[in-house]
Design an enzyme around this catalytic site. Sequence first.
Site, PDB file in Angstrom:
ATOM      1  N   GLY A   1      16.169 104.392  81.044  1.00  9.42           N
ATOM      2  CA  GLY A   1      15.653 105.584  81.719  1.00  9.42           C
ATOM      3  C   GLY A   1      14.138 105.693  81.695  1.00  9.42           C
ATOM      4  O   GLY A   1      13.550 106.239  82.612  1.00  9.42           O
ATOM      5  N   PHE A   2      13.520 105.146  80.659  1.00  8.12           N
ATOM      6  CA  PHE A   2      12.077 105.321  80.527  1.00  8.12           C
ATOM      7  C   PHE A   2      11.429 104.079  79.931  1.00  8.12           C
ATOM      8  O   PHE A   2      12.028 103.416  79.075  1.00  8.12           O
ATOM      9  CB  PHE A   2      11.755 106.520  79.621  1.00  8.12           C
TER      10      PHE A   2
ATOM     11  N   ASP B   1      13.314  98.213  88.117  1.00  8.17           N
ATOM     12  CA  ASP B   1      14.194  99.223  87.526  1.00  8.17           C
ATOM     13  C   ASP B   1      14.541 100.297  88.553  1.00  8.17           C
ATOM     14  O   ASP B   1      13.711 101.152  88.864  1.00  8.17           O
ATOM     15  CB  ASP B   1      13.504  99.863  86.322  1.00  8.17           C
TER      16      ASP B   1
ATOM     17  N   SER C   1       8.154  94.431  84.016  1.00 15.23           N
ATOM     18  CA  SER C   1       8.865  95.535  84.658  1.00 15.23           C
ATOM     19  C   SER C   1       7.885  96.363  85.478  1.00 15.23           C
ATOM     20  O   SER C   1       6.960  96.977  84.934  1.00 15.23           O
ATOM     21  CB  SER C   1       9.525  96.422  83.604  1.00 15.23           C
TER      22      SER C   1
ATOM     23  N   MET D   1      20.289  95.930  76.513  1.00 16.16           N
ATOM     24  CA  MET D   1      19.258  96.972  76.417  1.00 16.16           C
ATOM     25  C   MET D   1      18.871  97.150  74.955  1.00 16.16           C
ATOM     26  O   MET D   1      19.730  97.342  74.089  1.00 16.16           O
ATOM     27  CB  MET D   1      19.785  98.311  76.970  1.00 16.16           C
TER      28      MET D   1
ATOM     29  N   GLY E   1       7.344  96.103  80.218  1.00 18.95           N
ATOM     30  CA  GLY E   1       6.598  96.959  81.142  1.00 18.95           C
ATOM     31  C   GLY E   1       5.253  97.311  80.560  1.00 18.95           C
ATOM     32  O   GLY E   1       4.212  96.754  80.942  1.00 18.95           O
TER      33      GLY E   1
ATOM     34  N   MET F   1      16.497 103.565  89.390  1.00 17.07           N
ATOM     35  CA  MET F   1      17.108 104.702  88.670  1.00 17.07           C
ATOM     36  C   MET F   1      17.385 105.838  89.641  1.00 17.07           C
ATOM     37  O   MET F   1      16.538 106.141  90.492  1.00 17.07           O
ATOM     38  CB  MET F   1      16.146 105.217  87.599  1.00 17.07           C
TER      39      MET F   1
ATOM     40  N   HIS G   1      17.499  95.767  88.420  1.00 19.03           N
ATOM     41  CA  HIS G   1      18.278  96.336  87.308  1.00 19.03           C
ATOM     42  C   HIS G   1      18.758  97.714  87.759  1.00 19.03           C
ATOM     43  O   HIS G   1      17.970  98.654  87.835  1.00 19.03           O
ATOM     44  CB  HIS G   1      17.367  96.416  86.062  1.00 19.03           C
TER      45      HIS G   1
ATOM     46  N   HIS H   1      10.889  92.264  87.276  1.00 15.68           N
ATOM     47  CA  HIS H   1      12.021  93.123  86.931  1.00 15.68           C
ATOM     48  C   HIS H   1      11.837  94.481  87.602  1.00 15.68           C
ATOM     49  O   HIS H   1      10.807  95.130  87.442  1.00 15.68           O
ATOM     50  CB  HIS H   1      12.069  93.262  85.408  1.00 15.68           C
TER      51      HIS H   1
ATOM     52  N   MET I   1      20.240 101.060  87.452  1.00 18.91           N
ATOM     53  CA  MET I   1      20.618 102.154  86.549  1.00 18.91           C
ATOM     54  C   MET I   1      21.018 103.331  87.431  1.00 18.91           C
ATOM     55  O   MET I   1      20.322 104.343  87.534  1.00 18.91           O
ATOM     56  CB  MET I   1      19.434 102.517  85.638  1.00 18.91           C
TER      57      MET I   1
ATOM     58  N   ASP J   1      15.577  94.109  77.061  1.00 14.56           N
ATOM     59  CA  ASP J   1      14.829  95.055  77.895  1.00 14.56           C
ATOM     60  C   ASP J   1      14.592  96.345  77.116  1.00 14.56           C
ATOM     61  O   ASP J   1      15.539  97.050  76.765  1.00 14.56           O
ATOM     62  CB  ASP J   1      15.648  95.345  79.168  1.00 14.56           C
TER      63      ASP J   1
HETATM   64  C1  DX5 Z   1      14.109 101.149  80.803  1.00 14.27           C
HETATM   65  C2  DX5 Z   1      13.890  99.994  81.743  1.00 14.27           C
HETATM   66  C3  DX5 Z   1      12.910  99.008  81.264  1.00 14.27           C
HETATM   67  C4  DX5 Z   1      11.508  99.525  81.048  1.00 14.27           C
HETATM   68  C5  DX5 Z   1      10.889  98.727  79.944  1.00 14.27           C
HETATM   69  O1  DX5 Z   1      15.148 101.920  81.278  1.00 14.27           O
HETATM   70  O2  DX5 Z   1      15.126  99.302  81.961  1.00 14.27           O
HETATM   71  O3  DX5 Z   1      12.893  97.852  82.099  1.00 14.27           O
HETATM   72  O4  DX5 Z   1      10.718  99.464  82.188  1.00 14.27           O
HETATM   73  O5  DX5 Z   1       9.681  99.295  79.618  1.00 14.27           O
HETATM   74  P1  DX5 Z   1       8.901  98.980  78.272  1.00 14.27           P
HETATM   75  O6  DX5 Z   1       8.623  97.494  78.246  1.00 14.27           O
HETATM   76  O7  DX5 Z   1       7.652  99.797  78.388  1.00 14.27           O
HETATM   77  O8  DX5 Z   1       9.775  99.400  77.132  1.00 14.27           O
HETATM   78 ZN    ZN Z   2      15.075  97.345  83.082  1.00 17.24          ZN
END
Ligand code: DX5
Ligand code: ZN
Length: 226
Positions: A145-146, A38, A11, A140, A200, A40, A69, A36, A71, A178
């Site tokens: 979000g983070f 993200d 990610s 998920m 990530g 947002m 992805h 991947h 969001m 994820d």
């Molecule tokens: C969260 C994202 C993830 C995130 C995963 O909202 O969808 O893709 O980047 O990060 P890690 O692997 O650090 O949990």
């Molecule tokens: Zn994601």
Amino acid sequence: MTVSTIKIAPSLLAADFLHLGDQIAAVERGGADRLHLDVMDGVFVPNISFGMPVISAARRATTLSLEAHLMIASPDDYIHAMAEAGANSILIQVESAKHLDRALEQIKQLNKRAGVVLNPATPLESISEIVELLDVLLIMTVNPGFGGQRLIDYTLDKVRRAREWLNLRNPACDLEVDGGIDVSTIARAAAAGANVFVAGTAVFGAEGGAAVGIQRLLNAVNPPSP
Ligand code: DX5
Ligand code: ZN
């Protein structure tokens, strides 16, 4: 499950944004299956990340498949823009899609892979009518979000049930997880039936670099024989 069936999707959210080109090259060399991305909007999730300009820059930097992805509050309105920017797969949160069937159809018409994403509290049953339409089902394992959050254990039961559904109804569909995937959780997610693992922090935050991070994740599922 063998290493070749375990696919790592780094990610980009956890990458060093000052050196995106180098970071993408490192995961490509390190054996990532896809990248991947993200997206947002600060409305669907309480964070803002990046959008089309970063996706099109990533497109120029790599031949890896790009997975967007979304969001965002109105994913239906951004399918064309994501495809145009260079995404190969477009994943839509079921909680924010207005007309999920139409959205999946639009993605397929653009010759992109179509996927849905379920938040931890969203039941698997919410996609029971459309399982056959999916190229990717993303569960998920944290609230979106983070990066850097802890995997929520009960989500793995949904992965298990999703694997049963897919085996019966759509075995070619990727089952992806994820959030909170690291060396201590990836084996449990694989045992539950996932075959694609977004990571990530465990990739871009790995000591020794992103390629080492990918290898550690693969080893955690299939330890190298002594
Ligand atoms: C969260 C994202 C993830 C995130 C995963 O909202 O969808 O893709 O980047 O990060 P890690 O692997 O650090 O949990
Ligand atoms: Zn994601």
